[in-house]
Motif scaffolding. Structure first.
Motif, PDB file in Angstrom:
ATOM      1  N   GLY A  48      -6.801  -6.894  -6.545  1.00 17.48           N
ATOM      2  CA  GLY A  48      -7.099  -6.301  -5.245  1.00 17.48           C
ATOM      3  C   GLY A  48      -6.019  -6.593  -4.228  1.00 17.48           C
ATOM      4  O   GLY A  48      -5.618  -5.718  -3.447  1.00 17.48           O
ATOM      5  N   LEU A  49      -5.483  -7.841  -4.209  1.00 18.43           N
ATOM      6  CA  LEU A  49      -4.392  -8.197  -3.292  1.00 18.43           C
ATOM      7  C   LEU A  49      -3.126  -7.426  -3.640  1.00 18.43           C
ATOM      8  O   LEU A  49      -2.394  -6.966  -2.752  1.00 18.43           O
ATOM      9  N   ALA A  51      -3.020  -4.485  -5.016  1.00 17.80           N
ATOM     10  CA  ALA A  51      -3.220  -3.100  -4.594  1.00 17.80           C
ATOM     11  C   ALA A  51      -2.964  -2.931  -3.110  1.00 17.80           C
ATOM     12  O   ALA A  51      -2.420  -1.903  -2.665  1.00 17.80           O
ATOM     13  N   MET A  52      -3.343  -3.921  -2.311  1.00 15.45           N
ATOM     14  CA  MET A  52      -3.104  -3.831  -0.868  1.00 15.45           C
ATOM     15  C   MET A  52      -1.629  -3.976  -0.528  1.00 15.45           C
ATOM     16  O   MET A  52      -1.167  -3.464   0.503  1.00 15.45           O
ATOM     17  N   ALA A  53      -0.859  -4.641  -1.400  1.00 12.54           N
ATOM     18  CA  ALA A  53       0.546  -4.920  -1.092  1.00 12.54           C
ATOM     19  C   ALA A  53       1.488  -3.817  -1.545  1.00 12.54           C
ATOM     20  O   ALA A  53       2.638  -3.768  -1.091  1.00 12.54           O
ATOM     21  N   ALA A  55       2.445   0.399  -2.481  1.00 14.25           N
ATOM     22  CA  ALA A  55       2.191   1.760  -2.016  1.00 14.25           C
ATOM     23  C   ALA A  55       1.994   2.705  -3.190  1.00 14.25           C
ATOM     24  O   ALA A  55       1.111   3.564  -3.186  1.00 14.25           O
ATOM     25  N   ARG A  58      -1.280   2.596  -6.086  1.00 11.64           N
ATOM     26  CA  ARG A  58      -2.297   1.742  -5.466  1.00 11.64           C
ATOM     27  C   ARG A  58      -3.691   2.070  -5.989  1.00 11.64           C
ATOM     28  O   ARG A  58      -4.480   1.157  -6.269  1.00 11.64           O
ATOM     29  N   LEU A  62      -6.152  -0.501  -7.812  1.00 12.77           N
ATOM     30  CA  LEU A  62      -7.438  -0.771  -7.168  1.00 12.77           C
ATOM     31  C   LEU A  62      -8.597  -0.450  -8.109  1.00 12.77           C
ATOM     32  O   LEU A  62      -9.592  -1.190  -8.160  1.00 12.77           O
TER      33      LEU A  62
END
Length: 757
Positions: A48-49, A51-53, A55, A58, A62
């Motif tokens: 999850g981290l 995926a947030m970092a 582009a 993603r 996620l």
């Protein structure tokens, strides 16, 4: 736009649904294999981290994170569900307190209901169990009951095609809690109490101006109380493809939501939908449709577009997060498959039907029935082993009655506090809608080839898929030419299948055929000769004797014998008389209270069936078959055990005699003018009968048949009874609990016998 671009566009548009679906898939995997919960959840957090970092990619990362999150949660939840305090106390009696969470269902031996056990042996717990109570105790849903003596037992394993242990485990239940000394001490509160009061209010409203079948069917359709609907009618709904109407499908919730949207404003929509769902209870179709309805309502209030796939995925998530084994349930699979078909298949079928001269309403109903039937047929076949053939026309015919039935019944519940007379009028109209549905079910279930088994259905489905593929590849002008040929081929194939099936299922006997039906703990014997058939006892209601007869090919009965007014002997009689033409009924007319006897008497009067009082010395002939009544000689007195006045029949065909004793043991039959018989139906399911050895010295049967239920609570047949029967020289003993259905045939001189297993 290329195909890849179209797929990506759909994925972007449905991204919330796809992500929610990833979480659902992760939870569902715990039913196949479980990953360690801790590491899996940590890995989900790391992804999850990541995926947030990033582009690029993603959404894929996620989705993987949610997949792992679901797998981790599934492992945690399954560990919680598998923890059982009661399972560690099997067979240990102790006082307990429980909250009944489902409507009680009566069986042959007692009452069963799901409950949450909150105290056991003076310890506070919170565990679901299946209560098994004495027959006279049926506490309503929501009752808090004190159990003076309760002892957990292990659920039954695979038996007669049903695995109770696995069925309960999928519901988070690990024990059957047998109990005695039941006392209702209160009612539950909170949301559960609100749901109980809502349901009770709707039930009281339904009973205002309906009775009998219409009342029970309204309760079954509106509230899912299918246990109130007669088993024979349930069979008709199943065989016609209309059983989903009694499962409180998402259609019910959708109709309620649609009606409220049309007349209500703002927050009244979600409240009414949620109220109906609470009254009905936790079912996959209801939860799915409730979540979808609430999301649709919120989207309407916020003026946001509707996301049907996302709503569907959230409905699945709610169910799976709470009970991961739900994915294995037929109800879950059928519910979501039907809705997916509505989204994908039904519009395509509707467009295909647009060119045909059909009224819009019929075309829409046909598209819905065809799409949903096509999507759910493989699931029905997998779980139940048969598929209803006439499901599409049956659903088209029945569909129009559902909206007014729900609207009238729930509308009656809404106005009842203001005007009971107006509510009664609305319920009366709703009852006629229910009567129409019953008519549709019986009509289509009674058609030839109403259901087909796995082999026939599999071949048909494969042929239909192949035909659809070929059809799509044909140019339009060839379709028009081939349509009449295809229809004619289908008709010829159907007629041939009907002819082959009817010939294989049943053939009239050339002499005497006696079939001792497998009715569980009860009695039911069918006597057939070329001139007709006689049914002696009809078993308990759950034995579905009327359905058994129909599947055997029996279409009418010359005589129905009610040996004595007890549930295990005449519980299915009303259904038999209702569903089959009956010439006469033989009844001992005993002064014993019996709701089963009252029910068959009411049906007989309504259908104009002649009831004859049976007395010793009377005789009945059907061709070469002769029935002589040896007992009773009178009605006896009120309060006398009905077993002591049960009809005892001597059946003769040529040189072959059969003695059918019902529940009259040797203290009755030992006083009768008996002689040697070739076949004996052993009295009272093989109970302990001290006078049996002496009786057998007179009867000396070649074949003895014991009708008893497997694993019954009475210990029937008793070992000493079996020993006495086996001690008769040259005699063979058959038991329905071991051998299943037993068939004896005779030409008037010789005997042959075969059994189901």
């Amino acid at each position: 736009m290329t195909r890849r671009e179209r797929v990506l566009a759909v994925a972007r548009r449905e991204l919330p649904a796809l992500l929610t679906g990833s979480l659902c898939v992760g939870i569902a995997t715990c039913n196949v294999g479980r990953l360690p919960a801790g590491p899996t959840l940590v890995a989900a957090g790391v992804l999850g981290l990541v995926a947030m970092a990033i582009a690029r990619r993603r959404a894929i990362v996620l989705a993987a994170a949610l997949l792992l999150l679901g797998a981790g949660w599934g492992a945690v939840r399954m560990a919680q569900l598998e923890h059982s305090t009661l399972a560690r106390s099997l067979g240990v009696p102790a006082p307990a307190r429980a909250v009944v969470t489902s409507a009680p269902r009566r069986s042959t031996y007692g009452v069963r209901a799901f409950a949450t056990v909150v105290r056991y042996a003076n310890r506070s717990i919170n565990e679901r169990a299946l209560l098994a109570l004495p027959p006279e105790r049926a506490p309503p849903r929501g009752s808090i009951v004190d159990l003076r003596r309760a002892w957990p037992v292990e659920p039954r394993g695979p038996q007669d095609g049903f695995d109770e242990r696995r069925w309960l485990a999928r519901r988070g239940v690990h024990v059957v809690l047998r109990a005695s000394g039941v006392e209702v001490v209160g009612r539950r509160g909170g949301i559960g109490g609100v749901a109980d009061r809502l349901r009770a209010h709707v039930e009281r409203t339904i009973e205002l101006d309906t009775e009998g079948e219409r009342r029970d069917l309204l309760a079954g359709i509106v509230l899912g109380a299918s246990e109130r609907v007669e088993r024979g009618l349930q069979d008709d709904f199943r065989d016609s493809g209309l059983l989903h109407l009694m499962a409180v499908s998402g259609q019910n919730v959708a109709i309620v939501a649609g009606g409220v949207l049309a007349v209500a404003w703002f927050l009244g929509v979600p409240l009414v939908v949620l109220g109906y769902a609470l009254a009905v209870g936790w079912q996959p179709s209801v939860v799915r449709a409730t979540v979808a309805g609430l999301l649709v309502s919120l989207a309407w209030i916020a003026s946001r577009p509707r996301d049907r796939w996302h709503a569907l995925a959230i409905g699945a998530l709610v169910l799976l997060a709470w009970l991961p084994p739900s994915v294995l349930e037929p109800g879950f699979q059928l519910s979501f498959a039907a809705v997916a078909a509505i989204f994908v298949v039904v519009p395509r079928v509707g467009r295909s039907l647009a060119g045909y001269p059909l009224p819009l309403r019929i075309a829409q109903g046909a598209a819905l029935a065809i799409g949903c039937t096509a999507a759910t047929a493989p699931i029905v076949l997998l779980h139940f082993g048969h598929v209803p053939v006439w499901a599409v026309p049956a659903n088209v015919a029945a569909e129009g009655a559902m909206p007014p039935l729900l609207a009238l019944t729930l509308g009656a519940a809404a106005v009842e506090p203001v005007s009971a007379s107006a509510a009664a009028a609305l319920v009366w109209l709703g009852g006629w809608c229910a009567a129409w549905l019953a008519f549709c079910a019986r009509t289509f279930a009674g058609l030839p080839l109403a259901t087909v088994g796995r082999l026939t259905a599999s071949v048909t489905i494969a042929a239909a898929v192949a035909a659809a593929i070929v059809w799509r590849r044909l140019p339009p002008y060839r379709r028009r030419r081939l349509l009449p040929i295809a229809l004619a081929t289908a008709v010829v194939a159907a007629v041939g299948a009907i002819a082959l099936r009817s010939g294989a299922d049943w053939a009239p006997p050339t002499g005497l055929r006696v079939t001792f039906l497998d009715v569980g703990q009860g009695d039911g014997a069918l006597l057939e000769v070329p001139e007709g058939a006689v049914l002696v006892d009809q078993g308990p209601p759950e034995a579905e004797v009327a359905g058994q007869l129909r599947r055997m090919g029996i279409r009418s009965l010359s005589l129905v014998v009610l040996t004595h007014p007890q549930r295990d002997h005449i519980g299915g009689a009303a259904d038999v008389v209702r569903r089959l033409p009956v010439g006469s009924i033989l009844d001992p007319s005993l002064p014993a209270a019996s709701p089963e006897h009252d029910a068959v008497a009411e049906v007989a009067e309504r259908r104009g069936v002649h009831v004859v009082t049976a007395r010793a010395g009377d005789a009945y002939r059907l061709g070469a078959l002769r029935l002589r009544i040896l007992w009773p000689d009178g009605p006896g007195h009120p309060g006398e055990d009905p077993n002591q006045r049960a009809i005892v029949l001597l059946v003769s065909y040529g040189q072959v005699d059969l003695l059918l004793t019902a529940d009259a043991e040797s203290d009755v039959t030992g006083r009768l003018p008996l002689r040697r018989v070739e076949v004996l139906k052993v009295a009272h399911h093989g109970s302990d009968d001290p006078g049996l050895p002496e009786l057998l010295r007179v009867l000396r049967p070649d074949i003895s048949v014991v009708s008893a239920g497997a694993g019954n609570d009475y210990g029937h047949p008793r070992p000493e009874t079996i020993a006495a029967l086996e001690a008769v020289p040259g005699s063979r003993v058959f038991r329905t609990d071991v051998n299943g259905r037993i068939v004896v045939e005779s030409d008037g001189r010789t005997l042959s016998v075969r059994s189901q297993r």
